[in-house]
Design an enzyme around this catalytic site. Sequence first.
Site, PDB file in Angstrom:
ATOM      1  N   CYS A 119     -40.451  30.024  11.818  1.00 24.47           N
ATOM      2  CA  CYS A 119     -40.313  31.359  11.220  1.00 24.47           C
ATOM      3  C   CYS A 119     -39.119  32.132  11.775  1.00 24.47           C
ATOM      4  O   CYS A 119     -38.738  33.157  11.229  1.00 24.47           O
ATOM      5  CB  CYS A 119     -41.595  32.159  11.434  1.00 24.47           C
ATOM      6  SG  CYS A 119     -43.038  31.318  10.798  1.00 24.47           S
ATOM      7  N   HIS A 264     -40.301  39.560  10.225  1.00 27.43           N
ATOM      8  CA  HIS A 264     -40.907  38.360   9.645  1.00 27.43           C
ATOM      9  C   HIS A 264     -42.307  38.705   9.137  1.00 27.43           C
ATOM     10  O   HIS A 264     -43.127  39.255   9.869  1.00 27.43           O
ATOM     11  CB  HIS A 264     -40.975  37.261  10.705  1.00 27.43           C
ATOM     12  CG  HIS A 264     -41.853  36.126  10.306  1.00 27.43           C
ATOM     13  ND1 HIS A 264     -41.741  35.498   9.082  1.00 27.43           N
ATOM     14  CD2 HIS A 264     -42.876  35.508  10.953  1.00 27.43           C
ATOM     15  CE1 HIS A 264     -42.652  34.550   8.999  1.00 27.43           C
ATOM     16  NE2 HIS A 264     -43.364  34.536  10.117  1.00 27.43           N
ATOM     17  N   ASN A 294     -46.857  34.348   4.208  1.00 24.39           N
ATOM     18  CA  ASN A 294     -45.926  33.955   5.266  1.00 24.39           C
ATOM     19  C   ASN A 294     -45.080  32.789   4.759  1.00 24.39           C
ATOM     20  O   ASN A 294     -45.599  31.691   4.552  1.00 24.39           O
ATOM     21  CB  ASN A 294     -46.718  33.559   6.517  1.00 24.39           C
ATOM     22  CG  ASN A 294     -45.826  33.157   7.685  1.00 24.39           C
ATOM     23  OD1 ASN A 294     -44.637  32.872   7.506  1.00 24.39           O
ATOM     24  ND2 ASN A 294     -46.402  33.120   8.877  1.00 24.39           N
TER      25      ASN A 294
HETATM   26  N1  COA Z   1     -61.981  33.767   6.070  1.00 26.98           N
HETATM   27  C1  COA Z   1     -63.053  34.195   6.734  1.00 26.98           C
HETATM   28  N2  COA Z   1     -63.200  34.065   8.066  1.00 26.98           N
HETATM   29  C2  COA Z   1     -62.193  33.484   8.731  1.00 26.98           C
HETATM   30  C3  COA Z   1     -61.039  33.006   8.096  1.00 26.98           C
HETATM   31  C4  COA Z   1     -60.939  33.161   6.700  1.00 26.98           C
HETATM   32  N3  COA Z   1     -59.884  32.752   5.984  1.00 26.98           N
HETATM   33  N4  COA Z   1     -60.204  32.474   9.024  1.00 26.98           N
HETATM   34  C5  COA Z   1     -60.815  32.609  10.212  1.00 26.98           C
HETATM   35  N5  COA Z   1     -62.027  33.209  10.029  1.00 26.98           N
HETATM   36  C6  COA Z   1     -63.014  33.551  11.025  1.00 26.98           C
HETATM   37  C7  COA Z   1     -62.901  32.755  12.291  1.00 26.98           C
HETATM   38  O1  COA Z   1     -63.553  31.507  12.156  1.00 26.98           O
HETATM   39  C8  COA Z   1     -63.585  33.657  13.282  1.00 26.98           C
HETATM   40  O2  COA Z   1     -64.963  33.495  13.188  1.00 26.98           O
HETATM   41  P1  COA Z   1     -65.884  33.571  14.489  1.00 26.98           P
HETATM   42  O3  COA Z   1     -65.684  34.959  15.049  1.00 26.98           O
HETATM   43  O4  COA Z   1     -67.244  33.308  13.944  1.00 26.98           O
HETATM   44  O5  COA Z   1     -65.362  32.499  15.402  1.00 26.98           O
HETATM   45  C9  COA Z   1     -63.246  35.068  12.780  1.00 26.98           C
HETATM   46  O6  COA Z   1     -62.805  34.909  11.420  1.00 26.98           O
HETATM   47  C10 COA Z   1     -62.133  35.713  13.561  1.00 26.98           C
HETATM   48  O7  COA Z   1     -61.115  34.746  13.767  1.00 26.98           O
HETATM   49  P2  COA Z   1     -59.739  35.123  14.412  1.00 26.98           P
HETATM   50  O8  COA Z   1     -58.856  33.932  14.423  1.00 26.98           O
HETATM   51  O9  COA Z   1     -59.959  35.862  15.694  1.00 26.98           O
HETATM   52  O10 COA Z   1     -59.248  36.169  13.312  1.00 26.98           O
HETATM   53  P3  COA Z   1     -58.022  37.104  13.385  1.00 26.98           P
HETATM   54  O11 COA Z   1     -58.418  38.471  13.124  1.00 26.98           O
HETATM   55  O12 COA Z   1     -57.168  36.826  14.572  1.00 26.98           O
HETATM   56  O13 COA Z   1     -57.203  36.635  12.105  1.00 26.98           O
HETATM   57  C11 COA Z   1     -55.365  35.212  11.595  1.00 26.98           C
HETATM   58  C12 COA Z   1     -56.828  35.274  11.964  1.00 26.98           C
HETATM   59  C13 COA Z   1     -54.945  33.767  11.495  1.00 26.98           C
HETATM   60  C14 COA Z   1     -55.149  35.914  10.289  1.00 26.98           C
HETATM   61  C15 COA Z   1     -54.542  35.931  12.709  1.00 26.98           C
HETATM   62  O14 COA Z   1     -54.953  35.471  13.959  1.00 26.98           O
HETATM   63  C16 COA Z   1     -53.086  35.731  12.576  1.00 26.98           C
HETATM   64  O15 COA Z   1     -52.471  36.173  11.629  1.00 26.98           O
HETATM   65  N6  COA Z   1     -52.477  35.089  13.588  1.00 26.98           N
HETATM   66  C17 COA Z   1     -51.069  34.836  13.582  1.00 26.98           C
HETATM   67  C18 COA Z   1     -50.815  33.687  12.676  1.00 26.98           C
HETATM   68  C19 COA Z   1     -49.362  33.528  12.440  1.00 26.98           C
HETATM   69  O16 COA Z   1     -48.655  34.490  12.317  1.00 26.98           O
HETATM   70  N7  COA Z   1     -48.928  32.288  12.366  1.00 26.98           N
HETATM   71  C20 COA Z   1     -47.595  31.975  12.102  1.00 26.98           C
HETATM   72  C21 COA Z   1     -46.720  32.390  13.234  1.00 26.98           C
HETATM   73  S1  COA Z   1     -45.295  33.046  12.557  1.00 26.98           S
END
Ligand code: COA
Length: 346
Positions: A119, A264, A294
């Site tokens: 990214c 980004h 993204n």
């Molecule tokens: N729908 C519903 N629930 C989901 C889900 C989805 N699509 N994806 C994950 N969950 C659940 C998880 O399993 C977790 O459940 P649990 O509490 O029972 O274990 C809960 O939601 C919270 O998960 P978490 O990973 O802490 O959520 P979050 O608020 O951090 O959001 C992302 C997840 C991936 C959206 C977030 O972490 C993110 O954007 N991270 C950066 C990713 C990124 O930018 N990647 C590229 C780098 S440039």
Amino acid sequence: MTVRQKNRGAAAVLAGVGAYVPPKTVTNADLSAHLDTSPDWITSRTGIEERHVVSAGESSVDLAVEAGNRALKSAGTGTVDMVVLATTSPDRLCPAGAPEVAHRLGLGIVPAFDLTSACSGFLFGLATAQGLIASETAESVLLVGAEAFTTFVDPADRGTAVIFGDGAGAVVLRAGSTDEPGAIGPVSLGTDGSHADLLHIPSGGSRQRSATGLGHGLDVSSWYLQMAGRTLFQQAVARMTEASRSALEQAGWPVATVDRFVGHQANLRILTAVAKRLEIPAERLFVNIDRVGNTLAASIPLALTAAASGGELTSGDRVLLSAFGAGLSWGGTTLVWPDLVTDAPL
Ligand code: COA
């Protein structure tokens, strides 16, 4: 405007922008029909409403050619000295896609190569183009960020399938002077390879092929992206803030003078957290993640093109760019938006 002018100078100056997204869209409701998720969860946790995705047979190079063509038109030129393609989803591991992009754009046998920095690829590409121009290796560079990354994402993994989209953005950079609008400021870059496993595709490269490749018990999930979302989120906020501060400091810009923050588009909550830490008012933050998701290396040039064509970025605006991605890698830079011809809004 021609980019083949004889006005050599130290700076890489933005002369044209263009972007392209594949026509097929996938909404949050579409994803919720086959994944254990909901439109509300996706929107509230990421800010994404829909994303564009490639159809079967459509590739990163196909998207790059469309965006590159638009950027060349925006710059009013049909020639450049070099082509750099930033991508994390190459058509093939070998060869690089950039020579094909150059060929299909009718640019001839110019030097062309790929650059992989996930990214942050567009920021690393800007620094590369800057160096090529400052060293007088090239007077003009077409820099494209293009991704068909959804082809590397497990459609059954709700943690990643909801986040990514496909698209391409491109810029033409020409030699010019540091004090003219469009001059790319100092680019602040960094990486931390100790966290390489936070966002990676285990197979497909030399490590897995040599040890546990196909026919040797390879788990098919290792051909897909694996992501530690929560840890990455924290890293993204910290590193994008750091890269932004460093770029502003190197440019000598007080943060209050930033008119537009184009970061980004990884997650709306990441963008707003970075803007808050930098004390940039929310209305100066450009957001298009709701429509494209993204798109990795395509994210910033896609956002710049969307902002300019939509009238949200106008000549004279002081712009801060900042990115974070796998590697880990990050970068930031500044520019004053030049007077550019742009397409109709995407
Ligand atoms: N729908 C519903 N629930 C989901 C889900 C989805 N699509 N994806 C994950 N969950 C659940 C998880 O399993 C977790 O459940 P649990 O509490 O029972 O274990 C809960 O939601 C919270 O998960 P978490 O990973 O802490 O959520 P979050 O608020 O951090 O959001 C992302 C997840 C991936 C959206 C977030 O972490 C993110 O954007 N991270 C950066 C990713 C990124 O930018 N990647 C590229 C780098 S440039």
